[in-house]
Design an enzyme around this catalytic site. Structure first.
Site, mmCIF file in Angstrom:
data_model
loop_
_atom_site.group_PDB
_atom_site.id
_atom_site.type_symbol
_atom_site.label_atom_id
_atom_site.label_comp_id
_atom_site.label_asym_id
_atom_site.label_seq_id
_atom_site.Cartn_x
_atom_site.Cartn_y
_atom_site.Cartn_z
ATOM 1 N N GLU A 41 0.761 5.085 9.812
ATOM 2 C CA GLU A 41 1.918 5.965 9.877
ATOM 3 C C GLU A 41 1.376 7.383 9.739
ATOM 4 O O GLU A 41 0.655 7.677 8.779
ATOM 5 C CB GLU A 41 2.880 5.650 8.726
ATOM 6 N N ARG A 269 -5.886 -5.653 0.031
ATOM 7 C CA ARG A 269 -6.112 -4.220 0.165
ATOM 8 C C ARG A 269 -7.264 -3.806 -0.732
ATOM 9 O O ARG A 269 -7.627 -4.495 -1.664
ATOM 10 C CB ARG A 269 -4.943 -3.306 -0.168
ATOM 11 N N LYS A 279 -0.751 7.365 -0.238
ATOM 12 C CA LYS A 279 -0.669 8.650 0.469
ATOM 13 C C LYS A 279 0.333 9.589 -0.198
ATOM 14 O O LYS A 279 0.163 10.807 -0.168
ATOM 15 C CB LYS A 279 -0.270 8.416 1.928
HETATM 16 P P1 ATP Z 1 -0.390 4.069 1.544
HETATM 17 O O1 ATP Z 1 0.216 2.931 0.769
HETATM 18 O O2 ATP Z 1 -1.695 4.548 1.031
HETATM 19 O O3 ATP Z 1 0.553 5.184 1.793
HETATM 20 P P2 ATP Z 1 0.143 2.691 3.975
HETATM 21 O O4 ATP Z 1 -0.119 1.237 3.922
HETATM 22 O O5 ATP Z 1 1.551 3.126 3.900
HETATM 23 O O6 ATP Z 1 -0.778 3.438 2.931
HETATM 24 P P3 ATP Z 1 -0.289 3.002 6.762
HETATM 25 O O7 ATP Z 1 -0.528 4.244 7.496
HETATM 26 O O8 ATP Z 1 0.987 2.274 6.960
HETATM 27 O O9 ATP Z 1 -0.500 3.331 5.235
HETATM 28 O O10 ATP Z 1 -1.513 2.009 6.924
HETATM 29 C C1 ATP Z 1 -2.131 1.694 8.143
HETATM 30 C C2 ATP Z 1 -2.911 0.429 7.940
HETATM 31 O O11 ATP Z 1 -3.875 0.595 6.903
HETATM 32 C C3 ATP Z 1 -2.023 -0.737 7.541
HETATM 33 O O12 ATP Z 1 -2.362 -1.860 8.319
HETATM 34 C C4 ATP Z 1 -2.336 -0.954 6.097
HETATM 35 O O13 ATP Z 1 -2.207 -2.300 5.764
HETATM 36 C C5 ATP Z 1 -3.781 -0.465 5.995
HETATM 37 N N1 ATP Z 1 -4.082 -0.007 4.635
HETATM 38 C C6 ATP Z 1 -3.476 0.971 3.937
HETATM 39 N N2 ATP Z 1 -3.976 1.070 2.696
HETATM 40 C C7 ATP Z 1 -4.943 0.130 2.595
HETATM 41 C C8 ATP Z 1 -5.843 -0.279 1.563
HETATM 42 N N3 ATP Z 1 -5.851 0.308 0.371
HETATM 43 N N4 ATP Z 1 -6.714 -1.277 1.830
HETATM 44 C C9 ATP Z 1 -6.732 -1.867 3.039
HETATM 45 N N5 ATP Z 1 -5.922 -1.534 4.051
HETATM 46 C C10 ATP Z 1 -5.024 -0.557 3.843
HETATM 47 MG MG MG Z 2 2.853 2.056 5.421
#
Ligand code: ATP
Ligand code: MG
Length: 567
Positions: A41, A269, A279
């Site tokens: 995102e 994760r 984020k």
């Molecule tokens: P955050 O929780 O840090 O805001 P998010 O999951 O909302 O992160 P996205 O931009 O939706 O962030 O994530 C893109 C991809 O990265 C998704 O497939 C998500 O599962 C993966 N991802 C995000 N954080 C992690 C993590 N800590 N470890 C592994 N994969 C991750």
């Molecule tokens: Mg997300």
């Protein structure tokens, strides 16, 4: 070893997703296609957790001859921006990956809208005029059913009309939502009539003001995978309970006769000690001015690590080492630092820099005389060659490399003791000068001319070697020493404290009067150096020849554990 044994060994080292992919390819599922996607995102910069997902999504496509597309899940214009889109692209490339196509969830807004209309027509969705709070209050608990909305059974025509007017911009944000009509008693909370569309009037960074209703993530993600032809939709474990919902929508969307559907697989994760990865929290650090920006070298973002001097290889090796499992855990950040050291040891150019300088005068070395010696660039890499260093009568050494009353095991400079000056001579310490307060201002020594490093036949040995730079050509550099940004091992778990209170007050120390050999001025951002006996350093992006600035990438050894143990 027999072929069979070989094969078993190889199998064992595959992670569980690779095993699934191999099996699916062998059984020609989806006509033997392999298509993944990385779906960020664009509401922030990529962090080390994302790197784990990037390495999986791109890595597996690469390994098995499939394709991985980049898809921006841009369904919330209030939080998203092109700045993030550009940064995400750059970071993926820096990590060493290339995507097939670049897609946006916003490309499917029309398809998703049409699908929503179709759901209303078939009695699978309705417009709810309650507030989000009222809806939340009716959700029930995992063990008790929810309560039906009073709008749940309103006529299809009414919902169709309202949904169309929601999108025309007739209603304020929050006035109504579109909900899927599924099962208010489902044991899966995500099935209790989830909200699938909401009103947002903020313009979207790609579609402008074309839309006033936006799909929720759960209504966009699975269908976007389907529209693109994704075969393996790989994500993290928190999406396990969402998977049945994605499958439910796809069953309603896909033609009955088609065998194709995306399948979701989830891995753990990445959580790192002394690190926050959400984020939302990282944005708060930036907005509250607690760090210098998304690329502050203390941030766990890829741009932060890049600025600090971490290499993409080190990050990929780290991700490789920790692997992929189906249970969540916490990884020691020391493991990441170890991977960085391991990589930099192979590639960093060795140089001399003195962080806390004091003058050493070689009293028997002729005034005005200088000599050029060869310093080895990298003992781990013969091809890296050598560079020249200048030796002179006056040198800078580290203040801590001299002690007037030294204990027996102190193998550095102290009156009457000998030490080797790296790449140069053995010197014998004769004393020091002090100011009125008793602080040492200069150290004195005599050199032994027959002991030149590498060229000497003399059997003379000494236990200690120290680094130095010559006063004749030393350059002033600013050095920034970074430490962990947070005090707590698990800062996300701390309750009742402001973000600012969680920070390590010593996470940044700036040293202004460091002395380095002039060879360092050639360095540019992204280069790696080992300051001998001190640590790994990299020029900051703001470093210039006039004002060189070096970031400490990582210390030479893991000193943190010892410090913590002592306290
Ligand atoms: P955050 O929780 O840090 O805001 P998010 O999951 O909302 O992160 P996205 O931009 O939706 O962030 O994530 C893109 C991809 O990265 C998704 O497939 C998500 O599962 C993966 N991802 C995000 N954080 C992690 C993590 N800590 N470890 C592994 N994969 C991750
Ligand atoms: Mg997300």
């Amino acid at each position: 070893m027999s072929d069979e044994t070989n094969k078993t060994e190889e199998r064992k080292s595959l992670n569980f997703i690779e095993q699934i992919v191999e099996k699916n390819l062998a059984e020609k599922l989806n006509d033997g296609r392999l298509q993944t996607r990385f779906p960020p995102e664009p509401n922030g910069y990529l962090h080390i957790g994302h790197a784990k997902a990037v390495c999986m999504d791109f890595g597996i496509a690469q390994k098995y001859g499939g394709v991985c597309n980049l898809r921006f899940d841009d369904t919330n214009p209030t939080k998203e921006d092109v700045e993030y889109v550009d940064a995400i692209r750059e970071d993926i490339k820096w990590l060493g990956f290339e995507w097939g196509n670049e897609y946006y969830a916003s490309d499917y807004f029309q398809q998703l809208y049409d699908f929503a209309v179709d759901l209303i027509k078939k009695g699978h969705a309705y417009v709810d005029e309650q507030t989000s709070q009222q809806i939340a209050d009716q959700k029930g608990t995992p063990t008790t059913p929810g309560t039906d909305s009073p709008y749940r059974n309103r006529p299809v025509e009414e919902s169709l009309d309202l949904f169309q007017r929601m999108n025309a911009g007739e209603f304020p944000e929050g006035a109504m939502t579109l909900r899927a009509k599924i099962d208010m008693a489902s044991s899966n909370m995500h099935f209790r009539d989830p909200i699938i569309y909401r009103i947002i009037h903020t313009p979207h960074h790609r579609t402008g003001t074309s839309w006033h209703v936006y799909p929720m993530y759960d209504f966009a993600h699975g269908q976007s995978d389907y529209f693109e032809g994704v075969t393996h939709s790989i994500c993290t474990l928190e999406f396990v309970p969402h998977r049945p919902l994605y499958d439910y929508f796809i069953d309603l969307l896909k033609p009955q006769e088609s065998n194709y559907r995306p399948r979701q697989y989830e891995f753990n994760r990445l959580n790192l000690t002394y690190t926050m990865m959400s984020k939302r929290k990282l944005l708060a650090l930036v907005q509250q001015g607690l760090v210098a920006g998304w690329d502050d070298p203390r941030m766990p973002t890829l741009c932060g690590y890049r600025r600090r001097g971490y290499t993409p290889e080190a990050i990929r090796n780290f991700i490789d080492k920790i692997g992929y499992t189906k249970y969540d855990g916490m990884i020691d950040v020391a493991l990441l630092e170890h991977a960085v050291r391991e990589d930099l040891n192979k590639r960093a150019t060795r140089v001399a820099a003195v962080l806390d300088p004091i003058k050493l005068v070689i009293t028997n070395y002729p005034e005005g005389q200088t000599e050029q010696f060869d310093a080895i660039n990298n003992p781990e890499d013969e091809a890296a060659g050598t560079h020249k260093v200048t030796f002179a009568r006056e040198l800078y050494i580290e203040r801590e490399d001299f002690m007037e009353d030294a204990p027996k095991k102190y193998f550095r400079l102290s009156p009457g003791r000998e030490v080797r000056l790296q790449s140069a001579y053995i010197v014998s310490c004769t004393g020091c000068a002090k100011d009125d307060q008793g602080n040492v201002t200069e150290v004195y020594a005599e050199y032994l001319p027959e002991t030149l490093s590498g060229r000497s036949d003399s059997a003379r040995k000494c236990k200690g070697t120290i680094h130095w730079v010559s006063c004749t050509d030393a350059v002033d550099v600013e050095v920034r020493l970074y430490d962990r940004l947070f005090i707590d091992e698990d800062p996300s778990a701390v309750e009742g404290k402001e973000l600012a209170e969680l920070l390590n007050p010593d996470s940044l120390k700036v040293l202004h009067n460091c002395k380095a050999e002039p060879f360092l001025l050639q360095g540019k951002a992204g280069d790696s150096y080992q300051f001998k006996r001190v640590g790994y350093f990299s020029p900051d992006i703001d470093s210039t020849k006039e004002k060189p600035v070096f970031n400490r990438t990582v210390s030479l050894k893991d000193t943190w554990k010892k410090v913590v143990a002592k306290e």
